[in-house]
Scaffold this motif. Structure first.
Motif, PDB file in Angstrom:
ATOM      1  N   THR A  79      -8.364   4.860 -10.641  1.00  0.00           N
ATOM      2  CA  THR A  79      -7.696   4.981  -9.344  1.00  0.00           C
ATOM      3  C   THR A  79      -8.690   4.848  -8.199  1.00  0.00           C
ATOM      4  N   LEU A  80      -9.865   5.452  -8.339  1.00  0.00           N
ATOM      5  CA  LEU A  80     -10.889   5.344  -7.301  1.00  0.00           C
ATOM      6  C   LEU A  80     -11.315   3.898  -7.107  1.00  0.00           C
ATOM      7  N   ALA A  81     -11.519   3.180  -8.204  1.00  0.00           N
ATOM      8  CA  ALA A  81     -11.893   1.769  -8.101  1.00  0.00           C
ATOM      9  C   ALA A  81     -10.786   0.958  -7.431  1.00  0.00           C
ATOM     10  N   ALA A  82      -9.526   1.233  -7.783  1.00  0.00           N
ATOM     11  CA  ALA A  82      -8.401   0.524  -7.169  1.00  0.00           C
ATOM     12  C   ALA A  82      -8.321   0.807  -5.677  1.00  0.00           C
ATOM     13  N   ALA A  83      -8.597   2.062  -5.285  1.00  0.00           N
ATOM     14  CA  ALA A  83      -8.541   2.421  -3.865  1.00  0.00           C
ATOM     15  C   ALA A  83      -9.602   1.662  -3.068  1.00  0.00           C
ATOM     16  N   ILE A  84     -10.804   1.557  -3.623  1.00  0.00           N
ATOM     17  CA  ILE A  84     -11.895   0.874  -2.914  1.00  0.00           C
ATOM     18  C   ILE A  84     -11.633  -0.631  -2.838  1.00  0.00           C
ATOM     19  N   ILE A  85     -11.286  -1.218  -3.976  1.00  0.00           N
ATOM     20  CA  ILE A  85     -11.059  -2.671  -4.007  1.00  0.00           C
ATOM     21  C   ILE A  85      -9.812  -3.034  -3.214  1.00  0.00           C
ATOM     22  N   PHE A 125       7.597  -7.316  11.825  1.00  0.00           N
ATOM     23  CA  PHE A 125       8.301  -7.247  13.115  1.00  0.00           C
ATOM     24  C   PHE A 125       8.982  -5.892  13.304  1.00  0.00           C
ATOM     25  N   LEU A 126       9.385  -5.276  12.199  1.00  0.00           N
ATOM     26  CA  LEU A 126      10.032  -3.961  12.263  1.00  0.00           C
ATOM     27  C   LEU A 126       9.030  -2.822  12.482  1.00  0.00           C
ATOM     28  N   GLY A 127       7.765  -3.167  12.533  1.00  0.00           N
ATOM     29  CA  GLY A 127       6.734  -2.163  12.785  1.00  0.00           C
ATOM     30  C   GLY A 127       6.145  -1.542  11.542  1.00  0.00           C
ATOM     31  N   ILE A 128       6.429  -2.101  10.377  1.00  0.00           N
ATOM     32  CA  ILE A 128       5.887  -1.571   9.122  1.00  0.00           C
ATOM     33  C   ILE A 128       4.416  -1.975   8.992  1.00  0.00           C
ATOM     34  N   PRO A 129       3.509  -1.041   8.764  1.00  0.00           N
ATOM     35  CA  PRO A 129       2.097  -1.387   8.537  1.00  0.00           C
ATOM     36  C   PRO A 129       1.933  -2.014   7.145  1.00  0.00           C
ATOM     37  N   VAL A 130       2.086  -3.321   7.075  1.00  0.00           N
ATOM     38  CA  VAL A 130       2.170  -4.035   5.800  1.00  0.00           C
ATOM     39  C   VAL A 130       0.923  -3.839   4.950  1.00  0.00           C
ATOM     40  N   GLU A 131      -0.268  -4.004   5.541  1.00  0.00           N
ATOM     41  CA  GLU A 131      -1.508  -3.887   4.769  1.00  0.00           C
ATOM     42  C   GLU A 131      -1.662  -2.504   4.156  1.00  0.00           C
ATOM     43  N   ARG A 132      -1.275  -1.469   4.913  1.00  0.00           N
ATOM     44  CA  ARG A 132      -1.392  -0.105   4.392  1.00  0.00           C
ATOM     45  C   ARG A 132      -0.477   0.096   3.197  1.00  0.00           C
ATOM     46  N   HIS A 133       0.732  -0.453   3.275  1.00  0.00           N
ATOM     47  CA  HIS A 133       1.671  -0.285   2.163  1.00  0.00           C
ATOM     48  C   HIS A 133       1.246  -1.101   0.944  1.00  0.00           C
ATOM     49  N   ILE A 134       0.699  -2.278   1.163  1.00  0.00           N
ATOM     50  CA  ILE A 134       0.194  -3.065   0.031  1.00  0.00           C
ATOM     51  C   ILE A 134      -0.971  -2.334  -0.630  1.00  0.00           C
ATOM     52  N   TRP A 135      -1.837  -1.716   0.191  1.00  0.00           N
ATOM     53  CA  TRP A 135      -2.944  -0.937  -0.366  1.00  0.00           C
ATOM     54  C   TRP A 135      -2.412   0.235  -1.189  1.00  0.00           C
ATOM     55  N   LEU A 136      -1.405   0.942  -0.663  1.00  0.00           N
ATOM     56  CA  LEU A 136      -0.815   2.061  -1.403  1.00  0.00           C
ATOM     57  C   LEU A 136      -0.220   1.596  -2.730  1.00  0.00           C
ATOM     58  N   SER A 137       0.484   0.478  -2.687  1.00  0.00           N
ATOM     59  CA  SER A 137       1.076  -0.062  -3.905  1.00  0.00           C
ATOM     60  C   SER A 137      -0.008  -0.435  -4.914  1.00  0.00           C
ATOM     61  N   PHE A 138      -1.096  -1.004  -4.426  1.00  0.00           N
ATOM     62  CA  PHE A 138      -2.209  -1.400  -5.284  1.00  0.00           C
ATOM     63  C   PHE A 138      -2.845  -0.182  -5.945  1.00  0.00           C
ATOM     64  N   VAL A 139      -3.042   0.884  -5.173  1.00  0.00           N
ATOM     65  CA  VAL A 139      -3.662   2.103  -5.697  1.00  0.00           C
ATOM     66  C   VAL A 139      -2.745   2.772  -6.732  1.00  0.00           C
ATOM     67  N   ILE A 140      -1.465   2.887  -6.415  1.00  0.00           N
ATOM     68  CA  ILE A 140      -0.512   3.492  -7.356  1.00  0.00           C
ATOM     69  C   ILE A 140      -0.445   2.686  -8.643  1.00  0.00           C
ATOM     70  N   SER A 141      -0.383   1.372  -8.501  1.00  0.00           N
ATOM     71  CA  SER A 141      -0.355   0.492  -9.667  1.00  0.00           C
ATOM     72  C   SER A 141      -1.627   0.651 -10.494  1.00  0.00           C
ATOM     73  N   GLY A 142      -2.782   0.723  -9.830  1.00  0.00           N
ATOM     74  CA  GLY A 142      -4.042   0.918 -10.539  1.00  0.00           C
ATOM     75  C   GLY A 142      -4.113   2.254 -11.252  1.00  0.00           C
ATOM     76  N   ALA A 143      -3.521   3.294 -10.652  1.00  0.00           N
ATOM     77  CA  ALA A 143      -3.516   4.617 -11.278  1.00  0.00           C
ATOM     78  C   ALA A 143      -2.729   4.602 -12.585  1.00  0.00           C
ATOM     79  N   PHE A 144      -1.544   3.991 -12.566  1.00  0.00           N
ATOM     80  CA  PHE A 144      -0.749   3.909 -13.794  1.00  0.00           C
ATOM     81  C   PHE A 144      -1.444   3.036 -14.844  1.00  0.00           C
ATOM     82  N   ALA A 145      -2.090   1.948 -14.407  1.00  0.00           N
ATOM     83  CA  ALA A 145      -2.812   1.078 -15.336  1.00  0.00           C
ATOM     84  C   ALA A 145      -3.978   1.822 -15.982  1.00  0.00           C
ATOM     85  N   SER A 146      -4.674   2.653 -15.196  1.00  0.00           N
ATOM     86  CA  SER A 146      -5.806   3.406 -15.747  1.00  0.00           C
ATOM     87  C   SER A 146      -5.328   4.469 -16.736  1.00  0.00           C
ATOM     88  N   LEU A 147      -4.153   5.053 -16.494  1.00  0.00           N
ATOM     89  CA  LEU A 147      -3.573   5.991 -17.467  1.00  0.00           C
ATOM     90  C   LEU A 147      -3.293   5.274 -18.781  1.00  0.00           C
TER      91      LEU A 147
END
Length: 316
Positions: A95-101, A204-226
């Motif tokens: 998860t730490l590696a996924a968060a950094i990358i 356009f709706l004001g969603i911080p897209v990059e932040r949500h993609i990062w969150l999705s990446f970290v969550i996905s990496g956490a499950f993959a590491s499990l």
């Protein structure tokens, strides 16, 4: 009616998972094969959290799978004889590696995102391959094994009992799947689907897209590491191949084969992939050709995957 069909399908999947060691053995399989199905199924579902529900393709998820495997193995070999601690440290490592990358690549899109994930994944692969004194290099990390689970009132032997290990892995799988389903039903999950469907409109709706993609990446990496930590414990062994990009490709194949826009599709794809691999590889060295041909046929005639085909047949 659709909700009823969905609940019935989910119930059927859980019944099959709970009884898999028994009917798998009756069909000529074995309990370790059943455990591989749920562990690799979890890895494919982890990737699908990013690919199917966020719309971002990663070809480097084996990095977090492998880091989870190495994290768990190193705890047992060098630190403490504790299976829960090994799993925890494996998950934290990946998860730490996924968060950094993820923070470094969240602004990339399309083929650039996919290629950079491969590049970072191969960095971890070559570190594991070259650092012989710690990782064992190409020979892998040996000299350790999973430990019995001490629950205080009783001890469960998961070392010499394959069924006990299967149900322990199934408990972790159920917890991970439950969290994944809850996240996808939450506002975060709805936002990820909105980004998948139309990123420009979401922005356009004001969603911080990059932040949500990062969150999705970290969550996905956490499950993959499990999944990686459980896979290392399954075989009491791990090597650099658990970090290689070809394994990431296998996760993508599993997700697409089963149906990457459905929740259970990657598990179905993983079951087909693992069982077909085990059966065909026992008859020929060219097993990847058979799986590749099957994959091409499914993608060509059933673009929504095997589970999508089944749902269409049931609804018809």
């Amino acid at each position: 009616m659709k909700a009823l069909d969905h609940r019935a399908g989910t119930a059927l999947i859980w019944v099959l998972l709970l009884t898999m060691p028994y009917w798998m053995n009756a069909m000529g399989g074995y309990t370790e094969l059943a455990a591989r199905v749920i562990v690799l199924g979890l890895a494919a579902m982890a990737l699908n959290f990013l690919l199917g529900f966020t719309g971002v393709l990663s070809f480097g998820h084996a990095a977090y799978f492998g880091l989870g495997a190495y994290g768990a193995a190193m705890v047992l070999k060098f630190w403490a004889p504790s299976t829960p601690l090994a799993i925890l440290m494996g998950v934290l490592t990946g998860t730490l590696a996924a968060a950094i990358i993820g923070a470094l690549i969240a602004k990339l899109r399309g083929v650039y995102f996919a290629m950079v994930t491969i590049a970072f994944g191969q960095v971890f692969y070559f570190i594991a391959f070259r650092w012989n004194s710690v990782t064992g290099g190409d020979d892998g990390l040996t000299g350790w094994h999973r430990q019995p689970l001490d629950l205080g009132f009783t001890t469960i032997d998961i070392l010499g009992n394959d069924k006990a290990f299967y149900y322990m892995a199934l408990v972790f799988f159920a917890g991970a799947v439950g969290i994944m389903a809850w996240l996808l039903r939450s506002p975060l999950g709805r936002t990820l689907i909105a980004i998948r469907e139309n990123e420009r409109r979401a922005r356009f709706l004001g969603i911080p897209v990059e932040r949500h993609i990062w969150l999705s990446f970290v969550i996905s990496g956490a499950f993959a590491s499990l999944a990686g930590a459980l896979y290392a414990l399954l075989s009491n062994f791990t090597d650099p191949r658990s970090l290689h990009w070809t394994l990431s490709g296998n996760f993508v194949i599993m997700a697409v084969l089963g149906g990457m826009r459905s929740f259970w599709g990657p598990l179905v794809g993983a079951a087909i992939f693992v069982v077909l691999q085990d059966y065909v590889s026992s008859h020929t060295e060219n097993w990847m050709s058979v799986i590749g041909l099957f994959f091409v046929l499914v993608v060509s005639f059933f673009p929504r995957g095997v589970l999508g085909m089944i749902k269409r047949k049931v609804q018809a």
